[in-house]
Design a protein around this motif. Structure first.
Motif, PDB file in Angstrom:
ATOM      1  N   UNK A 656       0.856  -1.190   0.000  1.00  0.00           N
ATOM      2  CA  UNK A 656       0.000   0.000   0.000  1.00  0.00           C
ATOM      3  C   UNK A 656       0.888   1.235   0.000  1.00  0.00           C
ATOM      4  N   UNK A 657       0.589   2.154  -0.888  1.00  0.00           N
ATOM      5  CA  UNK A 657       1.342   3.405  -0.975  1.00  0.00           C
ATOM      6  C   UNK A 657       0.377   4.577  -0.791  1.00  0.00           C
ATOM      7  N   UNK A 738      -2.953   1.158   6.149  1.00  0.00           N
ATOM      8  CA  UNK A 738      -2.219   2.377   5.792  1.00  0.00           C
ATOM      9  C   UNK A 738      -3.043   3.577   6.239  1.00  0.00           C
ATOM     10  N   UNK A 739      -2.356   4.690   6.591  1.00  0.00           N
ATOM     11  CA  UNK A 739      -3.009   5.922   7.031  1.00  0.00           C
ATOM     12  C   UNK A 739      -2.867   6.974   5.948  1.00  0.00           C
ATOM     13  N   UNK A 752      12.937  11.406  -1.300  1.00  0.00           N
ATOM     14  CA  UNK A 752      14.046  10.641  -0.750  1.00  0.00           C
ATOM     15  C   UNK A 752      14.425   9.467  -1.652  1.00  0.00           C
ATOM     16  N   UNK A 753      15.365   8.685  -1.157  1.00  0.00           N
ATOM     17  CA  UNK A 753      15.843   7.519  -1.913  1.00  0.00           C
ATOM     18  C   UNK A 753      14.865   6.361  -1.735  1.00  0.00           C
ATOM     19  N   UNK A 774      10.840   6.731   2.104  1.00  0.00           N
ATOM     20  CA  UNK A 774      10.214   6.674   3.423  1.00  0.00           C
ATOM     21  C   UNK A 774       9.424   7.932   3.756  1.00  0.00           C
ATOM     22  N   UNK A 775       9.598   9.015   2.996  1.00  0.00           N
ATOM     23  CA  UNK A 775       8.874  10.261   3.296  1.00  0.00           C
ATOM     24  C   UNK A 775       7.587  10.300   2.481  1.00  0.00           C
ATOM     25  N   UNK A 776       6.488   9.728   3.009  1.00  0.00           N
ATOM     26  CA  UNK A 776       5.254   9.679   2.201  1.00  0.00           C
ATOM     27  C   UNK A 776       4.627  11.052   2.001  1.00  0.00           C
ATOM     28  N   UNK A 777       5.054  12.045   2.779  1.00  0.00           N
ATOM     29  CA  UNK A 777       4.444  13.371   2.635  1.00  0.00           C
ATOM     30  C   UNK A 777       5.023  14.157   1.472  1.00  0.00           C
TER      31      UNK A 777
END
Length: 1379
Positions: A656-657, A738-739, A752-753, A774-777
């Motif tokens: 989930x993304x 997922x949120x 990010x990478x 890792x930075x979903x924002x």
């Protein structure tokens, strides 16, 4: 005849004349018989008339003339027989050839297929296409009263016709709908009448309430359906949640249509909220918005395909989806393509006895069934007319009666097609033979050419005779052999007029293999030499019978199979036409696809259910019968696919993304192929906000990600997914969480990478799978993927931000690549993640299951340039007859070379030509069937003959010697051509031609003589002879003469035999000799029995032999108190230091060891001196190899004490002290007759010699003899009863004794086969009462043999001694087992 008829005839003759002018320029003749008008299908109401027309023409063109021979027409009815129109009430043939049916009525045999037969005299006959006559039928209408309840705004569907109606050609139906018995005005915005007559109303309202029915009119006939009443439910209250999953009012049904027709697949669904309908084909969504699309939506969701094509065939799914769920309804569409000619047969002219091929190739879907007709009659394949590759016709050994019209007819459910060709059979060299025969005029040969024609080939012989092929060889003609350019081999079955021929490539080919013969038949063969100007004389015919085959059963008939469900296939068949006895069972072979392993199940009936199969898998099935002779011929292979099922596993790699504050993207990969259980038609996604009711979405099968939109901000969602087939959904995955983001994604900084990347290399591709940063924002617009050979970013590609999987293709194999991946947005590229990977050498293949390797490969040398190879295929039945599509690949090459050549054949034998003379070749073979093949067989080697001499000896003959009929005279002529001087001949003869040449009897002699006399042959026997010449260059590979058979007759032995005893002939003399011999043997046997019976029964010899007889084959260790009659115990001294060894063999030395029955622990033995290899316990039952007991070094034995009762010098139950004081005599004298301990004699030679010392100068020697202190059993038998040795002492010593060695170390003997856990009953330091007494020296007289004695007093004394001995043994036993 009308006025127009003369004009038509004149136009016809003008066309014919123009055609004549055009064709007269060709030198080859041709002719044709064709239809100008063929009958057509006709569908009429019952009682109406039908007219079937048929017109044809025939043209014959020659060199100078063009004729139109008269034609005639006959009709064939639905039963396939010629119509006898005379006296037929309903059918009449008109003068122009048309067939008129006055009234088509049911149950009178008037409906069906009609064909007309066009015949031209001297040409043949052709059959027209079938014309179907049928009665028009009314469709079956819905007769069930139905009440329908719908919500306002839903869709109503009213059925008119029941079932799948097949529209008849030429019949038109009109459908009219009624509401409340009044014609329904169709509102085109909401209403539509589908092609099958059904009525669909969208967005129903209160005004649509009522009773609906349809009226179907065909001509003047109409029919009404029953009524369907439409009712409306109460509308749902606003704001209430009454969601309902989709449900189908009607779903699509399977359709089979012809190419070019229009197909309509119905689909109507209702639900709350109203479902959305999508169409998919084979799991992929159809693009209905394409401008050139032939797909369109009719009504609310029905799919219409205009102008159906072959590519439109497939599985169609109607998917109805709303927020509650999604539902699929599927149907299969099969588009049939009518047969079309790829290659049509052509007119041909051929010579008699040739092999002719008529080509015919037809394409269609499904695959057309091809039939061949000759003059209108169906050809049944036989040994002379065969179908090649299922569509071509091969005629072997043409006869003049084979001439005529041949038709190739292809038929499938979509239609039929046919083409005809004329075959002419002419004499060889006929100028009218057409393209295949020379057009030059045939002139008689001049006398000069006639004199140059070659004579008849000589020495025609069958070298190899098998059930289905024969290999022939011959020699060149004696006359004009230099004119020969090739040979023609003619052959035919006895009692058959059809003679076939094979032509060799050159004059050097003097051998040929003839294939496709029938087993157990007699054939006639002859050979003719060919020149450039004619054919020579024919050889004498050779008769040869092929080997018979086992009477196996033929193939089962009418084999059919179909799938019952996703795990079962039902197979049924009928018995074979030829059973050759009782059918014991049937075996059904089946395998997955063409590459799986062959499995089978047996059945005693005519049907079988195959179970535990894999879903949605193709199986190849065949049935084989078995009778008393084994496996029969298999049936033709069928391919059946099991039904699909729901997937057994959920999708893999689900992630989930979170893509925004209101959306989440789901990524996945499909289940493993073996878990799909069918074609994946899509994926079903269920998602829910935490603790809320779940919602559903569905995707096509070709999608690997899906974005869930309109989600709540900063909320937790749960998602799971399942794969779908046409059978339904498989298992769901676990809930993934997922949120959503609290705020929308940030694009003020670069992403990010990527957190990880997985790489899967292939031979020419690399698959990549990665996770987002890792930075979903942070907003991601896309990904940049780079790769290069050794360095990154030689190539780059942009991927969508939703993608998580990509495959790099067209890469180099076995190459190192560096891969980089970075995320990108409007701010720029983020940091990359790197990885390096090396592609593989080659792509792993789905290796099919190999077939069984051919066995029994043999290579038979035929000449200096040819070798015949043949083999056995273990997968075939005993008759080795290939009936499927397998073939064989033969590999051969010169031995030691890495270069090989290959040949393919469908037979189990092959003649390889153009080989080097006098060269050894290596051969191997493998079997190939589809994608499967076997390993190479074991290779065989054989050498071609050398060209020395060039020709074999000639005119071999065999006859009896007139002066001495016992002898046979073999005579021949010298070879015609030789290289080098002939040094002699080898004459081979045998009674069995299957033997190898080296196993024949050979008579060799030197010189140039061409005659040999062979004496002493067996009478009434058939011998085979052949001769080989030897030259100065050798004879190992020289060719043999022709094989000659000769049967010795009665004259060999039925002559005036030498008189013996007044005319007694040899045969009677033989009887006398045999009878006399038997009589003498009987007399000797009687004498022997009498001698044996006179022997005293109480003698020790008798007692001993009686015992040994009863124990034959059961060698057991001698036990002192049971087998006392087999033991010869000697004097045992009370002292431990005896001087003279009385007996030192294994048996007697172990006599003391028979007594102890307890064993000390093994550790007690290991501290002592190692035991010599020859010392063993008499209870040891192990077998030892030969010579195991030789080379012993026993130094001391037990001697006989001078007491009335035998006692034993025994120091310890598990030890035995040996001294080295052997006499010089015993060390130097040879030991004879000793039998070593072997597996056959596990206890040495106690039956033959109890003194098996075996000492010869300290090395291994022979057996012991009586003269060296050993007592043989043979000599002991002369002394009388053996029990005397227990008590009677010998005379006092008179000889010189040997000094005693006081310092000899004790030798520990480890008892065998005894328990290591028993404690010793007493120690070695405590002697028992049997060990008392002093050492007594014995003289040579004591060692001498005792004289035989059988007196009563001596026997009584021996019995008393035995009684005392038993008491001692009892005391010892009690002491031994004392705890």
């Amino acid at each position: 005849m009308t006025d127009a008829d003369p004009m038509n005839c004149m136009g016809t003759w003008i066309v014919v004349f123009a055609a004549f002018l055009h064709l007269a320029t060709f030198s080859h003749a041709s002719q044709a018989l064709t239809f100008t008008l063929e009958p057509q299908d006709s569908v009429v109401p019952e009682g109406h008339s039908v007219l079937l027309q048929c017109v044809g023409k025939a043209f014959v063109k020659g060199k100078t003339t063009l004729t139109a021979p008269p034609t005639s027409i006959r009709w064939r009815g639905p039963d396939g027989q010629d119509l006898g129109v005379v006296g037929d009430t309903f059918r009449t043939q008109l003068k122009n050839g048309s067939l008129y049916i006055s009234s088509v009525e049911e149950n009178r045999g008037l409906t069906g297929a009609y064909q007309c037969l066009l015949t031209a005299e001297g040409i043949g006959s052709v059959l027209s296409r079938p014309a179907l006559v049928a009665i028009a039928r009314q469709p079956e209408l819905n007769q069930d009263f139905i009440e329908t309840y719908l919500l306002p705004g839903q869709t109503a569907y009213f059925r008119c016709m029941v079932g799948e109606y097949v529209w008849q050609p030429g019949v038109k139906h009109t459908v009219q709908w009624y509401k409340d018995d009044m014609p329904l005005p169709v509102d085109k915005l909401r209403m539509v009448v589908l092609p099958n007559g059904a009525l669909e109303i969208d967005e129903v309202s209160a005004s649509d309430r009522g009773a609906y029915q349809c009226n179907v009119t065909s001509g003047s006939v109409y029919k009404l359906s029953s009524k369907t009443n439409l009712n409306l439910k109460k509308p749902l209250e606003a704001g209430t949640d009454h969601a309902v999953a989709p449900s189908f009012l009607v779903g699509p049904s399977p359709k089979t249509v012809s190419e070019g027709e229009t197909v309509t697949l119905d689909c109507v669904a209702n639900g709350v909220p109203k479902p959305q309908i999508k169409w998919l084909r084979n799991g992929e969504e159809l693009d209905l918005n394409h401008l050139d699309s032939r797909f369109s939506i009719t009504g609310t969701g029905s799919l219409q395909i205009s102008g159906a094509e072959d590519i439109d065939s497939g599985n169609y799914q109607c998917r109805a989806s709303n927020t509650v769920d999604s539902l699929d309804a599927q149907a299969t569409v099969q588009v049939q393509v009518p047969p079309k000619f790829i290659q049509a047969p052509r007119d041909k002219t051929a010579s008699e006895k040739e092999v002719l091929n008529l080509e015919c190739a037809i394409h269609g879907k499904p695959k057309p069934t091809i039939r061949w007709l000759k003059n209108g009659d169906v050809i049944t394949p036989n040994e002379y007319m065969q179908f090649v590759n299922g569509h071509n016709l091969r005629i072997r050994g043409l006869l003049y009666s084979d001439a005529g019209m041949f038709q190739c007819v292809g038929t499938n459910p979509a239609g039929s097609v046919q083409a005809s060709a004329r075959l002419r059979v002419v004499a060889p060299g006929d100028s009218t033979a057409g393209e295949d025969i020379s057009t030059s005029d045939v002139k008689p040969l001049s006398s000069g050419l006639l004199a140059r024609l070659p004579g008849a080939p000589r020495s025609l012989v069958a070298q190899i005779v098998k059930p289905r092929f024969v290999t022939l060889s011959w020699q060149e003609p004696q006359q004009n052999a230099n004119e020969v350019v090739s040979y023609t081999v003619y052959y035919r079955m006895n009692n058959s007029e059809r003679e076939q021929k094979i032509v060799t490539k050159s004059h050097e080919d003097q051998q040929v293999s003839i294939q496709s013969l029938l087993p157990g038949r007699t054939y006639q063969f002859r050979v003719v030499a060919n020149t450039n100007f004619g054919m020579g004389e024919s050889s004498l015919p050779l008769e040869a019978s092929t080997q018979p085959e086992v009477n196996i059963a033929g193939p089962p008939r009418n084999v059919d199979a179909y799938a019952r469900n996703h795990k079962e296939i039902f197979v049924h068949w009928q018995p074979p036409t030829v059973t050759n006895g009782e059918i014991l069972k049937y075996r059904v072979y089946y395998s997955e696809n063409d590459s799986g392993a062959d499995l089978y199940n047996d059945s005693m009936s005519l049907e079988l259910v195959l179970t535990e199969l894999r879903p949605f898998t193709d199986y190849v099935i065949s049935v084989v019968p078995f009778n008393h002779n084994g496996m029969g011929d298999p049936s033709a292979e069928l391919k059946v696919k099991t039904y699909s099922s729901t997937p057994s596993e959920p999708p893999n790699n689900v992630t989930l993304e979170v893509t925004s504050s209101s959306s989440i993207t789901v990524h996945w990969e499909p289940p493993a192929e073996e878990d799909c259980n069918g074609q994946i038609t899509g994926y079903k996604i269920r998602y829910r906000k935490y603790k809320d009711a779940p919602q559903a979405k569905s995707t096509p099968a070709n999608i690997r990600y899906f974005e869930l939109n309109t989600l709540d901000r900063n909320a937790e969602y749960q998602v799971k997914i399942a794969a779908m087939t046409v059978n339904g959904s498989g298992p769901f995955t676990e809930w993934y969480r997922a949120n959503t983001l609290e705020n929308d994604l940030d694009e003020t900084q670069v992403p990010g990478k990527p957190v990880w990347i997985n790489i899967h290399p292939g031979a020419d591709n690399i698959g990549l799978h990665w996770g987002p940063p890792q930075q979903p924002e942070i907003k991601i617009r896309n990904y940049v993927l780079g790769w290069g050979r050794g360095i990154p970013d030689e190539n780059t590609i942009e991927l969508k931000e939703t993608e998580r999987y990509h495959v790099l293709k067209n890469l180099e194999s076995n190459m190192e690549y560096v891969v980089s991946l970075r995320a990108r947005n409007v701010k720029g590229d983020g940091p990359p993640i790197y990885d390096n990977i090396k592609t593989r050498d080659d792509e792993p293949l789905d290796v099919p299951v190999p077939l069984e390797v051919p066995v029994g490969l043999r290579a038979i040398t035929m000449s200096s340039s040819s070798i015949v190879v043949y083999w056995i295929d273990t997968m075939l039945n005993k008759n080795q007859h290939v009936t499927d599509n397998r073939h064989y690949t033969i590999s051969y090459g010169i031995t030691g070379s890495n270069r090989y050549r290959y040949h393919n054949t469908s037979d189990l034998n092959y003649m390889i030509n153009d080989l080097r003379p006098n060269t050894q070749y290596e051969f191997a073979v493998k079997v190939v069937k589809g994608r499967r093949e076997s390993a190479w067989s074991m290779s065989v080697l054989n050498s071609t003959y050398q060209n020395v001499p060039v020709t074999p000896p000639r005119e071999l003959s065999v006859r009896l010697d007139e002066q001495n009929p016992h002898n046979v005279i073999v005579q021949w002529l010298q070879p015609k051509h030789t290289v080098g001087q002939i040094t002699g001949y080898n004459i081979y003869y045998t009674t069995d031609t299957t033997k190898r040449d080296r196993d024949w009897s050979i008579e060799a002699f030197a010189g140039e003589e061409t005659m040999l006399m062979l004496p002493n042959l067996k009478p009434y026997t058939t011998y085979y002879f052949k001769v080989q010449a030897r030259t100065t260059k050798g004879s190992s590979n020289a060719p043999f003469s022709a094989l000659v058979a000769f049967t010795t007759s009665a004259a060999v032995i039925m002559q005036e035999a030498d008189t013996i005893a007044h005319g007694i002939d040899n045969q009677n003399l033989l009887y006398l000799i045999v009878g006399g011999t038997i009589l003498v043997l009987l007399i000797l046997l009687l004498v022997l029995l009498l001698v044996c019976r006179r022997k005293p029964q109480s003698s020790p010899e008798h007692t001993k032999k009686s015992y040994q007889k009863n124990n034959v084959g059961v060698p057991k260790p001698p036990d002192l108190w049971i087998h006392h009659d087999q033991m010869e115990l000697k004097n045992i001294d009370k002292s431990l230091h005896s001087a003279t060894p009385v007996c030192s063999d294994n048996a007697s030395s172990s006599g003391a060891l028979t007594l102890p029955r307890s064993v000390v622990h093994s550790s007690e033995y290991e501290v002592e001196t190692p035991v010599p290899a020859h010392v063993t316990n008499s209870l040891d039952k192990r077998a030892y190899p030969a010579n195991y007991m030789t080379a012993t070094s026993m130094n001391s034995t037990m001697e006989r004490p001078q007491y009335p009762r035998t006692q034993y010098n025994h120091q310890n139950r598990s030890h035995m002290t040996m001294e080295t004081g052997l006499s010089q005599q015993s060390l130097t004298q040879p030991q004879n007759n000793s039998l070593a301990q072997t597996p056959e004699h596990p206890y040495g030679g106690y039956d033959a010699n109890f003194c098996n010392a075996g000492y010869t100068s300290g090395t291994a020697g022979g057996g012991g003899a009586a003269g060296n202190g050993c007592v043989s059993t043979i000599e002991s038998n002369k002394r009388g009863h053996p029990l005397k040795s227990f008590s009677v002492p010998g005379p006092p010593p008179t000889g010189v004794t040997t000094p005693i060695n006081k310092h000899t170390p004790a030798v520990t003997i480890r008892p065998q086969n005894q328990s290591p856990y028993k404690k010793p009953s007493f120690s070695a330091a405590t002697p028992n009462r049997l060990q008392g007494g002093s050492s007594v020296a014995h003289s040579t007289d004591e060692i001498q043999r005792l004289a035989p004695s059988t007196s009563t007093e001596e026997l009584n004394q021996e019995m008393a001694n035995l009684e005392g001995l038993m008491k001692d043994l009892s005391a010892i036993t009690a002491n031994e087992f004392e705890c």
